[in-house]
Design a protein around this motif. Structure first.
Motif, PDB file in Angstrom:
ATOM      1  N   TYR A   1      -8.105   1.650   2.175  1.00 56.71           N
ATOM      2  CA  TYR A   1      -7.518   1.702   0.832  1.00 56.71           C
ATOM      3  C   TYR A   1      -7.257   3.133   0.378  1.00 56.71           C
ATOM      4  CZ  TYR A   1      -7.718  -3.272   0.438  1.00 56.71           C
ATOM      5  OH  TYR A   1      -7.484  -4.610   0.651  1.00 56.71           O
ATOM      6  N   HIS A   2      -8.026   4.073   0.901  1.00 65.64           N
ATOM      7  CA  HIS A   2      -7.690   5.478   0.654  1.00 65.64           C
ATOM      8  C   HIS A   2      -6.312   5.788   1.225  1.00 65.64           C
ATOM      9  CE1 HIS A   2      -7.548   9.657   2.280  1.00 65.64           C
ATOM     10  NE2 HIS A   2      -7.871   9.939   1.032  1.00 65.64           N
ATOM     11  N   ALA A   3      -6.058   5.346   2.451  1.00 61.53           N
ATOM     12  CA  ALA A   3      -4.751   5.605   3.069  1.00 61.53           C
ATOM     13  C   ALA A   3      -3.637   4.853   2.338  1.00 61.53           C
ATOM     14  CB  ALA A   3      -4.793   5.203   4.540  1.00 61.53           C
ATOM     15  N   LEU A   4      -3.923   3.634   1.923  1.00 66.26           N
ATOM     16  CA  LEU A   4      -2.900   2.806   1.281  1.00 66.26           C
ATOM     17  C   LEU A   4      -2.499   3.357  -0.086  1.00 66.26           C
ATOM     18  CD1 LEU A   4      -1.516   0.128   2.105  1.00 66.26           C
ATOM     19  CD2 LEU A   4      -3.162  -1.046   0.638  1.00 66.26           C
ATOM     20  N   SER A   5      -3.396   4.066  -0.727  1.00 70.87           N
ATOM     21  CA  SER A   5      -3.116   4.552  -2.079  1.00 70.87           C
ATOM     22  C   SER A   5      -1.932   5.503  -2.122  1.00 70.87           C
ATOM     23  CB  SER A   5      -4.351   5.259  -2.651  1.00 70.87           C
ATOM     24  OG  SER A   5      -4.608   6.472  -1.950  1.00 70.87           O
ATOM     25  N   ALA A   6      -1.650   6.180  -1.009  1.00 71.26           N
ATOM     26  CA  ALA A   6      -0.539   7.144  -0.987  1.00 71.26           C
ATOM     27  C   ALA A   6       0.803   6.468  -1.219  1.00 71.26           C
ATOM     28  CB  ALA A   6      -0.525   7.890   0.352  1.00 71.26           C
ATOM     29  N   GLY A   7       0.903   5.179  -0.866  1.00 73.53           N
ATOM     30  CA  GLY A   7       2.170   4.472  -1.035  1.00 73.53           C
ATOM     31  C   GLY A   7       2.241   3.627  -2.286  1.00 73.53           C
ATOM     32  N   GLU A   8       1.224   3.708  -3.135  1.00 75.10           N
ATOM     33  CA  GLU A   8       1.202   2.891  -4.344  1.00 75.10           C
ATOM     34  C   GLU A   8       2.220   3.414  -5.351  1.00 75.10           C
ATOM     35  OE1 GLU A   8      -1.762   2.004  -8.046  1.00 75.10           O
ATOM     36  OE2 GLU A   8      -2.682   2.495  -6.130  1.00 75.10           O
ATOM     37  N   GLN A   9       3.199   2.580  -5.682  1.00 75.23           N
ATOM     38  CA  GLN A   9       4.241   3.017  -6.605  1.00 75.23           C
ATOM     39  C   GLN A   9       4.965   1.798  -7.165  1.00 75.23           C
ATOM     40  OE1 GLN A   9       6.975   5.374  -4.321  1.00 75.23           O
ATOM     41  NE2 GLN A   9       7.135   3.863  -2.701  1.00 75.23           N
ATOM     42  N   GLY A  10       5.740   2.023  -8.199  1.00 71.14           N
ATOM     43  CA  GLY A  10       6.555   0.959  -8.753  1.00 71.14           C
ATOM     44  C   GLY A  10       7.904   0.897  -8.065  1.00 71.14           C
ATOM     45  N   GLU A  11       8.857   0.220  -8.722  1.00 64.22           N
ATOM     46  CA  GLU A  11      10.197   0.079  -8.155  1.00 64.22           C
ATOM     47  C   GLU A  11      11.233   0.525  -9.187  1.00 64.22           C
ATOM     48  OE1 GLU A  11      11.062  -3.755  -6.303  1.00 64.22           O
ATOM     49  OE2 GLU A  11       8.925  -4.207  -6.443  1.00 64.22           O
ATOM     50  N   PHE A  12      12.354   1.028  -8.673  1.00 66.61           N
ATOM     51  CA  PHE A  12      13.477   1.375  -9.530  1.00 66.61           C
ATOM     52  C   PHE A  12      14.716   0.660  -9.017  1.00 66.61           C
ATOM     53  CE2 PHE A  12      17.315   3.850 -10.270  1.00 66.61           C
ATOM     54  CZ  PHE A  12      17.308   3.950 -11.661  1.00 66.61           C
ATOM     55  N   MET A  13      15.456   0.012  -9.919  1.00 65.24           N
ATOM     56  CA  MET A  13      16.692  -0.679  -9.539  1.00 65.24           C
ATOM     57  C   MET A  13      17.774  -0.343 -10.555  1.00 65.24           C
ATOM     58  SD  MET A  13      15.169  -4.452  -8.580  1.00 65.24           S
ATOM     59  CE  MET A  13      13.962  -4.450  -9.903  1.00 65.24           C
ATOM     60  N   ASP A  14      18.985  -0.155 -10.069  1.00 63.89           N
ATOM     61  CA  ASP A  14      20.144   0.056 -10.950  1.00 63.89           C
ATOM     62  C   ASP A  14      20.973  -1.227 -10.894  1.00 63.89           C
ATOM     63  OD1 ASP A  14      22.133   1.005 -12.539  1.00 63.89           O
ATOM     64  OD2 ASP A  14      22.615   2.745 -11.307  1.00 63.89           O
ATOM     65  N   LEU A  15      20.775  -2.099 -11.895  1.00 67.65           N
ATOM     66  CA  LEU A  15      21.400  -3.417 -11.894  1.00 67.65           C
ATOM     67  C   LEU A  15      22.657  -3.408 -12.763  1.00 67.65           C
ATOM     68  CD1 LEU A  15      18.184  -5.614 -12.283  1.00 67.65           C
ATOM     69  CD2 LEU A  15      19.393  -5.006 -10.180  1.00 67.65           C
TER      70      LEU A  15
ATOM     71  N   VAL B   1      10.116  -1.386 -12.475  1.00 69.95           N
ATOM     72  CA  VAL B   1       9.017  -2.340 -12.370  1.00 69.95           C
ATOM     73  C   VAL B   1       7.738  -1.519 -12.231  1.00 69.95           C
ATOM     74  CG1 VAL B   1       8.011  -4.262 -11.103  1.00 69.95           C
ATOM     75  CG2 VAL B   1      10.512  -4.034 -11.256  1.00 69.95           C
ATOM     76  N   GLN B   2       6.951  -1.531 -13.273  1.00 72.18           N
ATOM     77  CA  GLN B   2       5.696  -0.779 -13.274  1.00 72.18           C
ATOM     78  C   GLN B   2       4.552  -1.683 -12.810  1.00 72.18           C
ATOM     79  OE1 GLN B   2       5.288   0.447 -17.328  1.00 72.18           O
ATOM     80  NE2 GLN B   2       6.774   2.107 -17.161  1.00 72.18           N
ATOM     81  N   ARG B   3       3.617  -1.113 -12.086  1.00 72.91           N
ATOM     82  CA  ARG B   3       2.420  -1.847 -11.665  1.00 72.91           C
ATOM     83  C   ARG B   3       1.204  -1.188 -12.299  1.00 72.91           C
ATOM     84  NH1 ARG B   3       5.617  -2.003  -6.872  1.00 72.91           N
ATOM     85  NH2 ARG B   3       6.271  -4.140  -6.453  1.00 72.91           N
TER      86      ARG B   3
ATOM     87  N   ALA C   1      -3.909  -7.460  -1.269  1.00 70.76           N
ATOM     88  CA  ALA C   1      -5.065  -7.461  -2.163  1.00 70.76           C
ATOM     89  C   ALA C   1      -4.849  -6.534  -3.352  1.00 70.76           C
ATOM     90  CB  ALA C   1      -6.321  -7.062  -1.401  1.00 70.76           C
ATOM     91  N   LEU C   2      -4.136  -5.428  -3.136  1.00 71.50           N
ATOM     92  CA  LEU C   2      -3.831  -4.544  -4.265  1.00 71.50           C
ATOM     93  C   LEU C   2      -3.027  -5.288  -5.329  1.00 71.50           C
ATOM     94  CD1 LEU C   2      -2.912  -1.036  -2.790  1.00 71.50           C
ATOM     95  CD2 LEU C   2      -4.768  -1.580  -4.361  1.00 71.50           C
ATOM     96  N   GLU C   3      -2.082  -6.122  -4.882  1.00 78.60           N
ATOM     97  CA  GLU C   3      -1.273  -6.884  -5.827  1.00 78.60           C
ATOM     98  C   GLU C   3      -2.136  -7.851  -6.634  1.00 78.60           C
ATOM     99  OE1 GLU C   3       1.846  -8.809  -3.677  1.00 78.60           O
ATOM    100  OE2 GLU C   3       2.430  -6.979  -2.614  1.00 78.60           O
ATOM    101  N   GLU C   4      -3.201  -8.368  -6.007  1.00 79.78           N
ATOM    102  CA  GLU C   4      -4.087  -9.299  -6.701  1.00 79.78           C
ATOM    103  C   GLU C   4      -4.837  -8.602  -7.851  1.00 79.78           C
ATOM    104  OE1 GLU C   4      -5.012 -12.603  -5.888  1.00 79.78           O
ATOM    105  OE2 GLU C   4      -3.979 -12.900  -3.983  1.00 79.78           O
ATOM    106  N   TYR C   5      -4.921  -7.265  -7.792  1.00 79.42           N
ATOM    107  CA  TYR C   5      -5.649  -6.512  -8.809  1.00 79.42           C
ATOM    108  C   TYR C   5      -4.722  -5.718  -9.727  1.00 79.42           C
ATOM    109  CZ  TYR C   5     -10.058  -7.673  -6.603  1.00 79.42           C
ATOM    110  OH  TYR C   5     -11.150  -8.357  -6.121  1.00 79.42           O
ATOM    111  N   MET C   6      -3.433  -6.075  -9.731  1.00 82.84           N
ATOM    112  CA  MET C   6      -2.475  -5.380 -10.577  1.00 82.84           C
ATOM    113  C   MET C   6      -1.554  -6.394 -11.243  1.00 82.84           C
ATOM    114  SD  MET C   6      -1.507  -2.157  -8.087  1.00 82.84           S
ATOM    115  CE  MET C   6      -1.088  -1.030  -9.392  1.00 82.84           C
ATOM    116  N   GLU C   7      -0.950  -5.987 -12.337  1.00 77.42           N
ATOM    117  CA  GLU C   7       0.073  -6.805 -12.961  1.00 77.42           C
ATOM    118  C   GLU C   7       1.330  -5.965 -13.141  1.00 77.42           C
ATOM    119  OE1 GLU C   7      -1.502  -8.230 -16.576  1.00 77.42           O
ATOM    120  OE2 GLU C   7      -1.964  -6.259 -17.415  1.00 77.42           O
ATOM    121  N   GLU C   8       2.457  -6.648 -13.231  1.00 75.99           N
ATOM    122  CA  GLU C   8       3.738  -5.944 -13.295  1.00 75.99           C
ATOM    123  C   GLU C   8       4.316  -5.984 -14.711  1.00 75.99           C
ATOM    124  OE1 GLU C   8       5.422  -6.490  -8.763  1.00 75.99           O
ATOM    125  OE2 GLU C   8       6.022  -7.959 -10.269  1.00 75.99           O
TER     126      GLU C   8
END
Length: 476
Positions: free
Chosen positions: A109-123, A131-133, A462-469
């Protein structure tokens, strides 16, 4: 031993304690506070106060604490493993593996944290979308006694990495290792109140964790009946739930399997940790054409397993962890014996000798010739007893394997690509192994189907299970 609440080690409000005993000797190895509802509320308040600061930190800064703790866990592996064996009963080599597994999870999970981010879309037509987490808030974790270190890692690793705070209840028969691991996390820089440990019974501490409306998610590992009660207690607050509720994993040995490898797969898959693993091999289905040879080889191998105190050299299987578990296994075997069902090939009783008299021991047991509806097939057998049945082919094997209210894991042992495809598609399970069983790396999602639970632990899921969007739509 004390409760850990808001970074301080304290007695329970009741002032009472309970004894922790070595299941191999019956000796008291420690005392733990008998926490109650007031202690849980105290811990929840501390977790709430710590949440704002912890959740506001950069993910990499939160994860650095986990990494430093993992380093210290590895340095102290020998002492932690000895403590785990003393309170849980497993052989020391298995305890060493489990402590290393806890460190592996924190490092992942230390390694996985580096990629933790939201999303950006131009619709087009809607504007720019973000999309914030965000972390959920206070999370509850209820830990069983069979794999306390590993399962503690599964729950706190993603919860803390995502920015949540945690109130954790260890099992009453194995709370000591969890407490030591919490101490190491605290020394590694985990701020006060981020992780709180409350020891006590499931009826008081566990139920209060499930019911307290300030706790936004509960992750529970244990038996199905208790899991249903957790879900009922959590329902009024509409909490998120992860429930891992055990299983009755089938193992299918085909006629083209590597027989020696499959025999070793049974031995490890069934008798590891005295059979007290949710994903242990609990039902064995062998093709008729190889059954005689396979059972003969398996019996010879099982009879070489040395049963004894997990700290003794050469011991391959320790005691069951608690008397209730031993009595249930004995009752399941005795019921089959009294009904005249099947044949006990080996085992079926406690070992004889002075060294076993005070411990919770039961011999590795193989039972063949049981009817399909025998309790040894239909119930979860949480101990070193394995029922064996023969099948004509893969279709019958899959049908028999799926005839269970559980659906946690399953394995198929074959060299055939066609059989692998049919089995992995047809088996009703959260995880299917091919030519192996039991191992679960931290990178893969883990959980079950049917009455084996809901939600997933492990992996990025599992990270998604502990976050909301939260969705932000911007029109300029």
């Amino acid at each position: 031993m004390k409760l850990l609440i808001n970074g301080e080690w304290r007695d329970a409000v009741s002032g009472k304690t309970f004894s922790v005993r070595n299941p191999a000797t019956g000796e008291v190895i420690g005392e733990a506070p008998l926490g109650g509802e007031d202690d849980v509320r105290w811990a929840v308040e501390a977790a709430g106060e710590a949440f704002a600061d912890w959740s506001a930190r950069r993910p990499r800064d939160r994860a650095k604490v986990l990494f430093l703790a993992a380093e210290e866990v590895r340095r102290r592996n020998t002492d932690l493993a000895a403590l785990l064996t003393a309170e849980q009963g497993k052989p020391i080599r298995e305890a060493v593996d489990e402590i290393n597994g806890f460190a592996n999870i924190l490092e992942y999970y230390h390694a996985l944290s580096a990629g933790e981010q939201g999303e950006f879309m131009d619709l087009r037509g809607y504007g720019r979308t973000i999309v914030q987490r965000r972390p959920l808030g206070i999370c509850g974790a209820i830990i069983p006694w069979n794999m306390p270190a590993i399962i503690m890692g599964w729950k706190i690793g993603p919860a803390l990495t995502a920015g949540n705070t945690v109130v954790l209840k260890p099992a009453t028969t194995a709370p000591l290792t969890c407490t030591k691991l919490a101490e190491i996390l605290e020394d590694a820089g985990l701020p006060p109140g981020v992780l709180n440990i409350v020891t006590g019974s499931g009826e008081t501490v566990g139920r209060e964790i499930a019911r307290d409306p300030a706790i936004r998610k509960v992750s529970f590992t244990g038996e199905a009946g208790t899991g249903r009660q957790v879900a009922l207690d959590a329902a009024p607050a509409l909490k998120r739930l992860t429930l891992e509720l055990g299983g009755s994993d089938p193992m299918i040995v085909c006629d083209d399997a590597d027989i020696p490898m499959a025999v070793e797969g049974v031995v490890r898959g069934r008798f590891y940790n005295c059979g007290q693993v949710c994903t242990a091999v609990k039902r064995l289905y062998v093709y008729e054409s190889v059954a005689d040879e396979f059972i003969r080889r398996l019996t010879s191998r099982v009879e070489t397993i040395v049963v004894g105190n997990g700290m003794d050299r050469g011991v391959g299987m320790g005691p069951l962890n608690n008397r209730a578990g031993l009595e249930r296994v004995m009752r399941q075997v005795d019921t089959a014996r009294e009904r005249g069902e099947g044949m006990i090939i080996t085992g079926g009783r406690a070992p004889r000798g002075e060294e076993y008299e005070r411990g919770l021991f039961f011999l590795p047991t193989l039972v063949a010739g049981l009817p399909h509806d025998s309790p040894l097939f239909s119930e979860e057998v949480f101990g070193p007893v394995l029922p064996i049945a023969t099948v004509s082919g893969i279709d019958e094997a899959i049908e028999r394997a799926n005839h269970s209210r559980y659906g946690l894991g399953a394995s198929v042992w074959t060299r055939s690509a066609d059989v692998i495809a049919r089995a992995t598609e047809g088996l009703e399970a959260g995880i299917v192994w091919v030519n192996q069983h039991l191992k679960i790396p931290p990178e893969v999602p883990f959980g079950g189907t049917k009455e084996s639970g809901i939600g997933r632990e492990n992996g990025s899921r599992a990270l998604e299970e502990y976050m909301e969007e939260k969705v932000v739509l911007i029109r300029l």
